[in-house]
Design a protein around this motif. Structure first.
Motif, PDB file in Angstrom:
ATOM      1  N   UNK A  18       0.840  -1.193   0.000  1.00  8.64           N
ATOM      2  CA  UNK A  18       0.000   0.000   0.000  1.00  8.64           C
ATOM      3  C   UNK A  18       0.876   1.244   0.000  1.00  8.64           C
ATOM      4  N   UNK A  19       0.482   2.213  -0.815  1.00  4.41           N
ATOM      5  CA  UNK A  19       1.170   3.498  -0.914  1.00  4.41           C
ATOM      6  C   UNK A  19       0.106   4.584  -0.823  1.00  4.41           C
ATOM      7  N   UNK A  20       0.085   5.317   0.284  1.00  3.62           N
ATOM      8  CA  UNK A  20      -0.942   6.342   0.480  1.00  3.62           C
ATOM      9  C   UNK A  20      -0.287   7.687   0.790  1.00  3.62           C
ATOM     10  N   UNK A 134       9.271   7.333   9.265  1.00  2.00           N
ATOM     11  CA  UNK A 134       7.898   6.820   9.243  1.00  2.00           C
ATOM     12  C   UNK A 134       7.265   6.963   7.860  1.00  2.00           C
ATOM     13  N   UNK A 135       7.999   7.577   6.914  1.00  2.00           N
ATOM     14  CA  UNK A 135       7.448   7.891   5.605  1.00  2.00           C
ATOM     15  C   UNK A 135       8.415   7.484   4.497  1.00  2.00           C
ATOM     16  N   UNK A 136       7.935   7.609   3.251  1.00  2.00           N
ATOM     17  CA  UNK A 136       8.763   7.716   2.057  1.00  2.00           C
ATOM     18  C   UNK A 136       8.610   9.134   1.521  1.00  2.00           C
ATOM     19  N   UNK A 137       9.666   9.647   0.895  1.00  2.00           N
ATOM     20  CA  UNK A 137       9.664  11.024   0.403  1.00  2.00           C
ATOM     21  C   UNK A 137       9.806  11.046  -1.113  1.00  2.00           C
ATOM     22  N   UNK A 138       8.818  11.595  -1.794  1.00  2.00           N
ATOM     23  CA  UNK A 138       8.875  11.825  -3.235  1.00  2.00           C
ATOM     24  C   UNK A 138       9.339  13.268  -3.413  1.00  2.00           C
ATOM     25  N   UNK A 149       4.643  10.072   1.642  1.00  2.00           N
ATOM     26  CA  UNK A 149       3.784   8.891   1.541  1.00  2.00           C
ATOM     27  C   UNK A 149       3.989   7.972   2.740  1.00  2.00           C
ATOM     28  N   UNK A 150       2.925   7.233   3.052  1.00  2.00           N
ATOM     29  CA  UNK A 150       3.020   6.088   3.960  1.00  2.00           C
ATOM     30  C   UNK A 150       3.059   4.827   3.098  1.00  2.00           C
ATOM     31  N   UNK A 152       3.604   0.521   3.041  1.00  2.00           N
ATOM     32  CA  UNK A 152       3.605  -0.709   3.832  1.00  2.00           C
ATOM     33  C   UNK A 152       3.687  -1.927   2.925  1.00  2.00           C
ATOM     34  N   UNK A 153       4.477  -2.922   3.342  1.00  2.00           N
ATOM     35  CA  UNK A 153       4.554  -4.241   2.701  1.00  2.00           C
ATOM     36  C   UNK A 153       4.966  -4.155   1.229  1.00  2.00           C
ATOM     37  N   UNK A 154       5.812  -3.204   0.888  1.00  5.32           N
ATOM     38  CA  UNK A 154       6.236  -3.046  -0.503  1.00  5.32           C
ATOM     39  C   UNK A 154       7.696  -3.440  -0.656  1.00  5.32           C
ATOM     40  N   UNK A 155       8.047  -3.853  -1.843  1.00  7.18           N
ATOM     41  CA  UNK A 155       9.417  -4.133  -2.204  1.00  7.18           C
ATOM     42  C   UNK A 155       9.556  -3.992  -3.716  1.00  7.18           C
ATOM     43  N   UNK A 156      10.800  -3.977  -4.185  1.00 10.63           N
ATOM     44  CA  UNK A 156      11.000  -3.839  -5.625  1.00 10.63           C
ATOM     45  C   UNK A 156      10.561  -2.477  -6.132  1.00 10.63           C
ATOM     46  N   UNK A 157      10.105  -2.426  -7.368  1.00  7.36           N
ATOM     47  CA  UNK A 157       9.669  -1.182  -8.005  1.00  7.36           C
ATOM     48  C   UNK A 157       8.165  -1.011  -7.824  1.00  7.36           C
ATOM     49  N   UNK A 158       7.775  -0.224  -6.840  1.00 10.54           N
ATOM     50  CA  UNK A 158       6.366  -0.072  -6.473  1.00 10.54           C
ATOM     51  C   UNK A 158       5.846   1.354  -6.658  1.00 10.54           C
ATOM     52  N   UNK A 159       6.651   2.240  -7.226  1.00  4.86           N
ATOM     53  CA  UNK A 159       6.280   3.656  -7.253  1.00  4.86           C
ATOM     54  C   UNK A 159       5.059   3.917  -8.133  1.00  4.86           C
ATOM     55  N   UNK A 160       4.249   4.926  -7.768  1.00  4.76           N
ATOM     56  CA  UNK A 160       3.128   5.328  -8.607  1.00  4.76           C
ATOM     57  C   UNK A 160       3.545   6.298  -9.709  1.00  4.76           C
ATOM     58  N   UNK A 161       4.793   6.219 -10.144  1.00  6.70           N
ATOM     59  CA  UNK A 161       5.295   7.071 -11.215  1.00  6.70           C
ATOM     60  C   UNK A 161       5.000   6.434 -12.571  1.00  6.70           C
TER      61      UNK A 161
END
Length: 299
Positions: A18-20, A134-138, A149-150, A152-161
């Motif tokens: 999840x990426x929110x 606690x975050x990821x920074x775009x 962004x928050x 969770x449970x992501x790996x590899x290439x998961x970006x919403x780009x």
């Protein structure tokens, strides 16, 4: 506490990636550093976004204005590129908010207002790794945008780009510091990804490994600067042959050689690199994603 997970790590439980979005900020393009809003005790102000700092800290001017009580049990000596600063008692806080994150009642280190912070900046402190983890920074400095962004449970290439990008492995230390491998003149070093540094700095020990001795540096220009802890340092500008950061190659880069060694890293990778690129700093997965030059978010 040892059985728990540190910020920047998932808890290991199965679940969907999840990426929110937690927050989005417009950045001022005419400033050499990044400032973002946050609040303390319901008072909104601005803080330096500093991935190079382990801890979030409050400005002495803000703690005095809000009449925050000292924490009689905790004091902190802040350290920066220049060395150790003054020891001060921490400030007690009952409300703190950055991008919707509020850890509740706590104590924060206190630092002097830094020199040369820039015009039209109400400096309230530094947002450091203990909060940012606690975050990821775009971070899209070319277009003056930061999206938090928050993840969770992501790996590899998961970006919403939509634009193509490359992944660079990144070591997230227990002190929430971000170490990225870089190559200078064919030798690999560890660089601290530091949004709070105006430029890229290499320490004296790493420079000597590349054959750049004190005698050679005597022929280069030098100057003085000040670190986040308020301690001055001396740096000498020297031109190297090649710098490689993930997919990016920079011929004949000019780097500042410090008059000392750094803790954990060999270099500080600062704003002279970051302001050129759209990057995603993933504390949660230990990766630095770099968009191809010229690509636009959502393009």
């Amino acid at each position: 506490m040892l059985a728990g997970c540190a910020p920047g790590q998932d808890d290991g439980k199965a679940g969907p990636c999840t990426v929110s979005q937690a927050a989005a900020f417009a950045l001022q393009g005419d400033r050499p550093l990044l400032f973002v809003p946050f609040s303390v005790q319901g008072t909104e102000t601005q803080a330096l976004l500093d991935t190079g700092a382990e801890k979030t800290a409050l400005a002495l001017s803000l703690t005095s204005k809000l009449d925050l009580p000292d924490d009689q049990r905790h004091g902190t000596v802040l350290a920066g590129v220049g060395g150790l600063g003054k020891e001060r008692q921490d400030a007690m806080v009952t409300q703190f908010d950055f991008a919707g994150f509020d850890p509740g009642i706590g104590h924060y280190p206190v630092l002097d207002d830094p020199k040369g912070i820039g015009k039209n900046v109400t400096f309230g402190g530094i947002i450091g790794g203990d909060t940012l983890a606690h975050f990821d920074l775009d971070l899209d400095e070319p277009h003056h945008k930061l999206t938090v962004y928050r993840v969770s449970h992501c790996q590899g290439n998961f970006l919403p780009w939509r634009e193509p990008y490359s992944a660079v492995p990144m070591d997230v230390t227990w002190g929430h510091r971000l170490l990225v491998p870089v190559r200078i003149d064919g030798t690999t070093f560890k660089a601290l990804l530091d949004t709070g540094a105006t430029g890229t700095f290499i320490d004296s020990a790493a420079a000597e490994k590349l054959g750049v001795t004190a005698e050679i540096l005597q022929h280069d220009a030098n100057g003085r600067g000040s670190g986040a802890a308020g301690v001055d340092f001396t740096g000498t500008w020297h031109r190297f042959s090649a710098l490689q950061i993930g997919p990016d190659s920079f011929p004949n880069p000019g780097l500042t050689v410090l008059d000392r060694t750094l803790h954990e890293a060999d270099l500080l990778l600062g704003q002279d690199y970051l302001r050129l690129r759209h990057v995603w700093i993933s504390y949660r997965t230990g990766q630095l994603f770099v968009a191809q030059p010229g690509a636009r978010p959502g393009g």
